[in-house]
Design a protein around this motif. Structure first.
Motif, PDB file in Angstrom:
ATOM      1  N   ASN A 299       0.760   6.368  -1.729  1.00  0.00           N
ATOM      2  CA  ASN A 299       1.656   7.509  -1.607  1.00  0.00           C
ATOM      3  C   ASN A 299       1.118   8.644  -2.477  1.00  0.00           C
ATOM      4  O   ASN A 299       0.006   9.081  -2.273  1.00  0.00           O
ATOM      5  CB  ASN A 299       3.104   7.135  -1.930  1.00  0.00           C
ATOM      6  CG  ASN A 299       3.635   6.102  -0.953  1.00  0.00           C
ATOM      7  OD1 ASN A 299       3.335   6.148   0.243  1.00  0.00           O
ATOM      8  ND2 ASN A 299       4.410   5.165  -1.453  1.00  0.00           N
ATOM      9  N   ASP A 300       1.864   9.077  -3.475  1.00  0.00           N
ATOM     10  CA  ASP A 300       1.409  10.191  -4.312  1.00  0.00           C
ATOM     11  C   ASP A 300       0.894   9.752  -5.677  1.00  0.00           C
ATOM     12  O   ASP A 300       0.591  10.589  -6.518  1.00  0.00           O
ATOM     13  CB  ASP A 300       2.551  11.200  -4.497  1.00  0.00           C
ATOM     14  CG  ASP A 300       2.868  11.939  -3.213  1.00  0.00           C
ATOM     15  OD1 ASP A 300       1.954  12.091  -2.373  1.00  0.00           O
ATOM     16  OD2 ASP A 300       4.024  12.364  -3.049  1.00  0.00           O
ATOM     17  N   GLU A 301       0.816   8.451  -5.922  1.00  0.00           N
ATOM     18  CA  GLU A 301       0.379   7.956  -7.221  1.00  0.00           C
ATOM     19  C   GLU A 301      -0.848   7.068  -7.072  1.00  0.00           C
ATOM     20  O   GLU A 301      -1.085   6.486  -6.017  1.00  0.00           O
ATOM     21  CB  GLU A 301       1.505   7.160  -7.884  1.00  0.00           C
ATOM     22  CG  GLU A 301       2.711   8.003  -8.240  1.00  0.00           C
ATOM     23  CD  GLU A 301       3.742   7.203  -9.012  1.00  0.00           C
ATOM     24  OE1 GLU A 301       3.364   6.219  -9.667  1.00  0.00           O
ATOM     25  OE2 GLU A 301       4.908   7.564  -8.949  1.00  0.00           O
ATOM     26  N   TYR A 302      -1.605   6.966  -8.144  1.00  0.00           N
ATOM     27  CA  TYR A 302      -2.761   6.077  -8.149  1.00  0.00           C
ATOM     28  C   TYR A 302      -2.366   4.738  -8.758  1.00  0.00           C
ATOM     29  O   TYR A 302      -1.503   4.670  -9.636  1.00  0.00           O
ATOM     30  CB  TYR A 302      -3.913   6.700  -8.938  1.00  0.00           C
ATOM     31  CG  TYR A 302      -4.609   7.790  -8.161  1.00  0.00           C
ATOM     32  CD1 TYR A 302      -5.664   7.485  -7.314  1.00  0.00           C
ATOM     33  CD2 TYR A 302      -4.189   9.111  -8.253  1.00  0.00           C
ATOM     34  CE1 TYR A 302      -6.295   8.473  -6.580  1.00  0.00           C
ATOM     35  CE2 TYR A 302      -4.809  10.109  -7.521  1.00  0.00           C
ATOM     36  CZ  TYR A 302      -5.867   9.782  -6.688  1.00  0.00           C
ATOM     37  OH  TYR A 302      -6.482  10.751  -5.957  1.00  0.00           O
ATOM     38  N   GLU A 303      -3.002   3.677  -8.268  1.00  0.00           N
ATOM     39  CA  GLU A 303      -2.738   2.344  -8.795  1.00  0.00           C
ATOM     40  C   GLU A 303      -4.061   1.600  -9.002  1.00  0.00           C
ATOM     41  O   GLU A 303      -5.070   1.910  -8.379  1.00  0.00           O
ATOM     42  CB  GLU A 303      -1.810   1.562  -7.865  1.00  0.00           C
ATOM     43  CG  GLU A 303      -2.364   1.294  -6.500  1.00  0.00           C
ATOM     44  CD  GLU A 303      -1.359   0.658  -5.547  1.00  0.00           C
ATOM     45  OE1 GLU A 303      -0.236   0.319  -5.953  1.00  0.00           O
ATOM     46  OE2 GLU A 303      -1.718   0.511  -4.369  1.00  0.00           O
ATOM     47  N   SER A 304      -4.004   0.623  -9.877  1.00  0.00           N
ATOM     48  CA  SER A 304      -5.186  -0.179 -10.182  1.00  0.00           C
ATOM     49  C   SER A 304      -5.302  -1.325  -9.181  1.00  0.00           C
ATOM     50  O   SER A 304      -4.409  -1.550  -8.356  1.00  0.00           O
ATOM     51  CB  SER A 304      -5.061  -0.745 -11.592  1.00  0.00           C
ATOM     52  OG  SER A 304      -4.001  -1.691 -11.633  1.00  0.00           O
ATOM     53  N   MET A 305      -6.398  -2.055  -9.281  1.00  0.00           N
ATOM     54  CA  MET A 305      -6.589  -3.219  -8.417  1.00  0.00           C
ATOM     55  C   MET A 305      -5.496  -4.249  -8.635  1.00  0.00           C
ATOM     56  O   MET A 305      -4.957  -4.796  -7.674  1.00  0.00           O
ATOM     57  CB  MET A 305      -7.953  -3.853  -8.683  1.00  0.00           C
ATOM     58  CG  MET A 305      -9.113  -3.003  -8.276  1.00  0.00           C
ATOM     59  SD  MET A 305     -10.673  -3.782  -8.760  1.00  0.00           S
ATOM     60  CE  MET A 305     -11.818  -2.508  -8.254  1.00  0.00           C
ATOM     61  N   VAL A 306      -5.168  -4.524  -9.876  1.00  0.00           N
ATOM     62  CA  VAL A 306      -4.141  -5.531 -10.153  1.00  0.00           C
ATOM     63  C   VAL A 306      -2.770  -5.064  -9.653  1.00  0.00           C
ATOM     64  O   VAL A 306      -2.005  -5.846  -9.093  1.00  0.00           O
ATOM     65  CB  VAL A 306      -4.122  -5.929 -11.656  1.00  0.00           C
ATOM     66  CG1 VAL A 306      -3.577  -4.845 -12.542  1.00  0.00           C
ATOM     67  CG2 VAL A 306      -3.353  -7.207 -11.862  1.00  0.00           C
ATOM     68  N   GLN A 307      -2.468  -3.796  -9.791  1.00  0.00           N
ATOM     69  CA  GLN A 307      -1.203  -3.270  -9.275  1.00  0.00           C
ATOM     70  C   GLN A 307      -1.168  -3.317  -7.748  1.00  0.00           C
ATOM     71  O   GLN A 307      -0.148  -3.658  -7.154  1.00  0.00           O
ATOM     72  CB  GLN A 307      -0.986  -1.832  -9.751  1.00  0.00           C
ATOM     73  CG  GLN A 307      -0.691  -1.727 -11.223  1.00  0.00           C
ATOM     74  CD  GLN A 307      -0.730  -0.289 -11.721  1.00  0.00           C
ATOM     75  OE1 GLN A 307      -1.608   0.483 -11.348  1.00  0.00           O
ATOM     76  NE2 GLN A 307       0.221   0.054 -12.569  1.00  0.00           N
ATOM     77  N   ARG A 308      -2.284  -2.969  -7.126  1.00  0.00           N
ATOM     78  CA  ARG A 308      -2.354  -2.970  -5.661  1.00  0.00           C
ATOM     79  C   ARG A 308      -2.157  -4.376  -5.084  1.00  0.00           C
ATOM     80  O   ARG A 308      -1.354  -4.577  -4.182  1.00  0.00           O
ATOM     81  CB  ARG A 308      -3.697  -2.393  -5.211  1.00  0.00           C
ATOM     82  CG  ARG A 308      -3.898  -2.406  -3.705  1.00  0.00           C
ATOM     83  CD  ARG A 308      -5.282  -1.877  -3.346  1.00  0.00           C
ATOM     84  NE  ARG A 308      -5.641  -2.194  -1.996  1.00  0.00           N
ATOM     85  CZ  ARG A 308      -5.351  -1.445  -0.938  1.00  0.00           C
ATOM     86  NH1 ARG A 308      -4.689  -0.329  -1.089  1.00  0.00           N
ATOM     87  NH2 ARG A 308      -5.714  -1.815   0.270  1.00  0.00           N
ATOM     88  N   VAL A 309      -2.891  -5.350  -5.617  1.00  0.00           N
ATOM     89  CA  VAL A 309      -2.770  -6.717  -5.105  1.00  0.00           C
ATOM     90  C   VAL A 309      -1.362  -7.253  -5.347  1.00  0.00           C
ATOM     91  O   VAL A 309      -0.766  -7.873  -4.464  1.00  0.00           O
ATOM     92  CB  VAL A 309      -3.846  -7.636  -5.719  1.00  0.00           C
ATOM     93  CG1 VAL A 309      -3.573  -9.090  -5.409  1.00  0.00           C
ATOM     94  CG2 VAL A 309      -5.214  -7.230  -5.210  1.00  0.00           C
ATOM     95  N   TYR A 310      -0.812  -7.001  -6.534  1.00  0.00           N
ATOM     96  CA  TYR A 310       0.554  -7.451  -6.804  1.00  0.00           C
ATOM     97  C   TYR A 310       1.532  -6.828  -5.807  1.00  0.00           C
ATOM     98  O   TYR A 310       2.382  -7.515  -5.249  1.00  0.00           O
ATOM     99  CB  TYR A 310       0.961  -7.098  -8.243  1.00  0.00           C
ATOM    100  CG  TYR A 310       2.324  -7.640  -8.571  1.00  0.00           C
ATOM    101  CD1 TYR A 310       2.469  -8.931  -9.066  1.00  0.00           C
ATOM    102  CD2 TYR A 310       3.472  -6.884  -8.342  1.00  0.00           C
ATOM    103  CE1 TYR A 310       3.731  -9.448  -9.335  1.00  0.00           C
ATOM    104  CE2 TYR A 310       4.724  -7.404  -8.603  1.00  0.00           C
ATOM    105  CZ  TYR A 310       4.848  -8.683  -9.106  1.00  0.00           C
ATOM    106  OH  TYR A 310       6.085  -9.201  -9.346  1.00  0.00           O
ATOM    107  N   ARG A 311       1.398  -5.527  -5.560  1.00  0.00           N
ATOM    108  CA  ARG A 311       2.281  -4.844  -4.607  1.00  0.00           C
ATOM    109  C   ARG A 311       2.124  -5.414  -3.205  1.00  0.00           C
ATOM    110  O   ARG A 311       3.104  -5.665  -2.505  1.00  0.00           O
ATOM    111  CB  ARG A 311       1.993  -3.341  -4.604  1.00  0.00           C
ATOM    112  CG  ARG A 311       2.827  -2.557  -3.581  1.00  0.00           C
ATOM    113  CD  ARG A 311       2.476  -1.076  -3.546  1.00  0.00           C
ATOM    114  NE  ARG A 311       1.066  -0.783  -3.385  1.00  0.00           N
ATOM    115  CZ  ARG A 311       0.403  -0.853  -2.222  1.00  0.00           C
ATOM    116  NH1 ARG A 311       1.014  -1.245  -1.117  1.00  0.00           N
ATOM    117  NH2 ARG A 311      -0.879  -0.536  -2.169  1.00  0.00           N
TER     118      ARG A 311
END
Length: 125
Positions: free
Chosen positions: A33-45
């Motif tokens: 969306n409008d925010e950046y996320e890390s690999m760990v945040q992305r996989v968790y999401r």
């Protein structure tokens, strides 16, 4: 379902962005969306989008435990390796942690996945 996410590597292949202090899985590279996320945040999401009730444990080193807590809060349990010994020992330790500390039965399914794949949600489905 019980999921072990492996997050122990130093991520030196992305040097100079990543190094022993800041591993690649914690750098916010991906736009969601409008925010950046890390690999760990992305996989968790992604995992929790597919299965909101997934029980996630992250196997990691002592040096990364605080970064995981900073990015995920208390959402996932963390199994801290006393020292780096590569993939199989990390999986074995995390499986013992699930059984001994979280009372996961021996016959329950456990999925093991790295935190750095770049896949869409259908992979987790």
């Amino acid at each position: 379902m019980n999921i072990i996410l492996l997050s122990g590597g130093s991520g030196k292949r992305l040097w100079p962005l990543s190094n022993d202090v800041r591993s690649k899985q914690f750098i916010k590279l991906f736009k969601n969306n409008d925010e950046y996320e890390s690999m760990v945040q992305r996989v968790y999401r992604q995992v929790t989008t597919v299965d909101a009730d997934a029980k996630i444990t992250i196997a990691t080193s002592k040096s990364q435990a605080s970064a995981i807590k900073n990015q995920l809060g208390e959402k996932a349990s963390i199994c801290v390796e006393p020292c780096r010994r590569d993939t199989f020992p990390a999986i074995a330790l995390a499986a013992a942690y699930l059984h001994d500390e979280l009372s996961v039965a021996e016959n329950e399914a456990v999925v093991v996945c790295p935190v750095d794949p770049y896949v869409d949600n259908t992979y987790y489905e």
